[in-house]
Design an enzyme around this catalytic site. Sequence first.
Site, short mmCIF file in Angstrom:
data_model
loop_
_atom_site.label_atom_id
_atom_site.label_comp_id
_atom_site.label_asym_id
_atom_site.label_seq_id
_atom_site.Cartn_x
_atom_site.Cartn_y
_atom_site.Cartn_z
CG HIS A 55 -10.15 2.66 -57.24
ND1 HIS A 55 -10.01 3.18 -58.15
CD2 HIS A 55 -10.93 0.87 -57.97
CE1 HIS A 55 -9.85 2.46 -59.27
NE2 HIS A 55 -10.45 1.54 -59.37
CD GLU A 57 -8.14 6.84 -54.02
OE1 GLU A 57 -8.32 5.04 -53.96
OE2 GLU A 57 -8.36 6.88 -54.15
CB CYS A 86 -8.67 6.56 -60.11
SG CYS A 86 -10.24 6.31 -59.41
CB CYS A 89 -11.04 6.89 -56.09
SG CYS A 89 -11.07 5.63 -56.34
ZN LIG Z 1 -9.87 5.50 -57.66
#
Ligand SMILES: [Zn+2]
Length: 154
Positions: A55, A57, A86, A89
Amino acid sequence: MNLDLDAAMGRALDLAAAAQEWGDTPIGAVVLGPDGAVLAEAANEREKTGDPTAHAEVLALRAAARVHGDGWRLTGCTLVVTLEPCTMCAGASVLSRVDRVVYGADDPKAGAAGSLWDVVRDRRLNHRPEVTAGVRAEESATLLRAFFRAQRGL
Ligand SMILES: [Zn+2]
Protein backbone atom coordinates in the site's frame (compact mmCIF):
# COMPACT_ATOMS: atom_id res chain seq x y z
CA MET A 1 11.33 20.96 -1.22
CA ASN A 2 8.88 22.09 1.47
CA LEU A 3 5.20 21.65 0.92
CA ASP A 4 2.12 22.79 2.78
CA LEU A 5 -0.61 20.19 3.28
CA ASP A 6 -2.56 21.20 0.24
CA ALA A 7 0.50 20.96 -1.98
CA ALA A 8 1.60 17.70 -0.36
CA MET A 9 -1.84 16.26 -1.07
CA GLY A 10 -1.51 17.50 -4.64
CA ARG A 11 1.67 15.49 -4.97
CA ALA A 12 -0.04 12.43 -3.43
CA LEU A 13 -2.89 12.84 -5.93
CA ASP A 14 -0.37 12.88 -8.81
CA LEU A 15 1.15 9.66 -7.46
CA ALA A 16 -2.33 8.14 -7.17
CA ALA A 17 -3.10 9.00 -10.78
CA ALA A 18 0.16 7.33 -11.84
CA ALA A 19 -0.72 4.11 -9.97
CA GLN A 20 -3.81 3.51 -12.05
CA GLU A 21 -1.69 3.51 -15.18
CA TRP A 22 -0.15 0.24 -14.10
CA GLY A 23 -3.49 -1.12 -12.91
CA ASP A 24 -3.35 -0.33 -9.21
CA THR A 25 -6.08 1.42 -7.25
CA PRO A 26 -5.20 5.14 -7.37
CA ILE A 27 -3.84 5.89 -3.91
CA GLY A 28 -0.76 8.00 -3.25
CA ALA A 29 1.16 8.97 -0.13
CA VAL A 30 3.82 11.49 0.87
CA VAL A 31 5.77 11.67 4.14
CA LEU A 32 6.83 15.13 5.27
CA GLY A 33 9.67 15.64 7.70
CA PRO A 34 9.38 17.84 10.83
CA ASP A 35 10.35 20.88 8.72
CA GLY A 36 7.76 20.10 6.04
CA ALA A 37 10.32 18.77 3.57
CA VAL A 38 9.32 15.75 1.48
CA LEU A 39 11.10 12.69 2.89
CA ALA A 40 9.47 10.08 0.71
CA GLU A 41 6.56 9.40 -1.57
CA ALA A 42 4.90 6.33 -3.00
CA ALA A 43 1.88 5.01 -4.81
CA ASN A 44 -0.06 1.82 -4.31
CA GLU A 45 1.96 -0.99 -5.95
CA ARG A 46 0.00 -4.06 -4.95
CA GLU A 47 -0.77 -5.17 -8.51
CA LYS A 48 2.56 -3.98 -9.87
CA THR A 49 4.62 -5.95 -7.36
CA GLY A 50 2.24 -8.75 -6.40
CA ASP A 51 2.77 -7.76 -2.77
CA PRO A 52 -0.41 -7.67 -0.67
CA THR A 53 1.19 -5.19 1.73
CA ALA A 54 2.45 -2.75 -0.94
CA HIS A 55 0.00 0.00 0.00
CA ALA A 56 1.18 3.57 -0.69
CA GLU A 57 1.39 4.42 3.03
CA VAL A 58 3.55 1.42 3.95
CA LEU A 59 5.92 2.03 1.03
CA ALA A 60 6.21 5.74 1.84
CA LEU A 61 6.77 5.13 5.58
CA ARG A 62 9.49 2.57 4.85
CA ALA A 63 11.24 4.89 2.42
CA ALA A 64 10.94 7.85 4.82
CA ALA A 65 12.52 5.90 7.69
CA ARG A 66 15.50 5.12 5.47
CA VAL A 67 16.24 8.84 5.00
CA HIS A 68 14.90 10.42 8.20
CA GLY A 69 17.92 9.43 10.28
CA ASP A 70 16.26 8.23 13.48
CA GLY A 71 16.18 4.48 12.83
CA TRP A 72 12.62 3.32 12.33
CA ARG A 73 11.08 6.26 14.19
CA LEU A 74 9.37 8.99 12.21
CA THR A 75 8.85 11.30 15.16
CA GLY A 76 7.79 14.77 14.05
CA CYS A 77 6.78 13.54 10.59
CA THR A 78 3.44 13.74 8.80
CA LEU A 79 1.90 11.04 6.61
CA VAL A 80 -0.22 12.54 3.82
CA VAL A 81 -2.38 10.06 1.90
CA THR A 82 -5.20 10.43 -0.60
CA LEU A 83 -7.55 7.87 1.01
CA GLU A 84 -8.27 7.09 4.65
CA PRO A 85 -5.77 4.40 5.74
CA CYS A 86 -6.86 0.76 6.12
CA THR A 87 -6.17 -1.18 9.35
CA MET A 88 -2.67 -2.17 8.20
CA CYS A 89 -1.68 1.35 7.21
CA ALA A 90 -3.26 2.95 10.26
CA GLY A 91 -1.30 0.43 12.33
CA ALA A 92 1.89 1.21 10.41
CA SER A 93 1.45 4.94 11.04
CA VAL A 94 1.06 4.30 14.78
CA LEU A 95 4.11 2.00 14.82
CA SER A 96 6.24 4.46 12.87
CA ARG A 97 5.43 7.17 15.47
CA VAL A 98 4.42 9.82 12.95
CA ASP A 99 2.97 12.88 14.66
CA ARG A 100 0.19 13.37 12.21
CA VAL A 101 -1.88 11.55 9.59
CA VAL A 102 -3.54 13.68 6.92
CA TYR A 103 -5.90 12.04 4.48
CA GLY A 104 -8.22 12.98 1.64
CA ALA A 105 -11.35 10.91 1.07
CA ASP A 106 -13.07 8.84 3.77
CA ASP A 107 -13.22 5.09 3.18
CA PRO A 108 -16.49 3.94 4.76
CA LYS A 109 -15.84 0.30 3.70
CA ALA A 110 -12.34 -0.14 5.13
CA GLY A 111 -11.13 3.07 6.76
CA ALA A 112 -9.31 2.71 10.07
CA ALA A 113 -8.79 6.35 10.94
CA GLY A 114 -12.34 7.11 12.03
CA SER A 115 -14.76 5.53 9.52
CA LEU A 116 -15.05 1.80 10.21
CA TRP A 117 -12.42 1.65 12.97
CA ASP A 118 -10.23 4.22 14.65
CA VAL A 119 -6.91 2.47 15.07
CA VAL A 120 -5.02 5.76 14.94
CA ARG A 121 -6.68 7.33 17.98
CA ASP A 122 -7.43 4.24 20.04
CA ARG A 123 -6.93 5.37 23.64
CA ARG A 124 -5.46 2.00 24.56
CA LEU A 125 -2.39 2.79 22.47
CA ASN A 126 0.28 5.03 23.93
CA HIS A 127 1.12 6.72 20.64
CA ARG A 128 -1.77 8.40 18.86
CA PRO A 129 -1.05 10.51 15.78
CA GLU A 130 -3.20 13.56 15.26
CA VAL A 131 -5.63 13.09 12.34
CA THR A 132 -6.69 15.63 9.74
CA ALA A 133 -9.35 14.32 7.34
CA GLY A 134 -10.88 15.65 4.17
CA VAL A 135 -7.92 17.44 2.53
CA ARG A 136 -8.75 17.67 -1.20
CA ALA A 137 -11.13 14.77 -0.56
CA GLU A 138 -13.29 15.33 -3.63
CA GLU A 139 -10.33 15.06 -6.02
CA SER A 140 -9.32 11.76 -4.45
CA ALA A 141 -12.88 10.41 -4.50
CA THR A 142 -13.28 11.41 -8.15
CA LEU A 143 -10.10 9.57 -9.10
CA LEU A 144 -11.21 6.41 -7.26
CA ARG A 145 -14.73 6.49 -8.70
CA ALA A 146 -13.39 6.82 -12.25
CA PHE A 147 -10.97 3.95 -11.67
CA PHE A 148 -13.60 1.55 -10.36
CA ARG A 149 -16.05 2.56 -13.06
CA ALA A 150 -13.42 1.75 -15.71
CA GLN A 151 -12.67 -1.58 -14.00
CA ARG A 152 -16.29 -2.56 -14.23
CA GLY A 153 -16.13 -1.67 -17.93
CA LEU A 154 -18.79 1.02 -17.68
ZN1 LIG B 1 -3.52 0.30 3.57
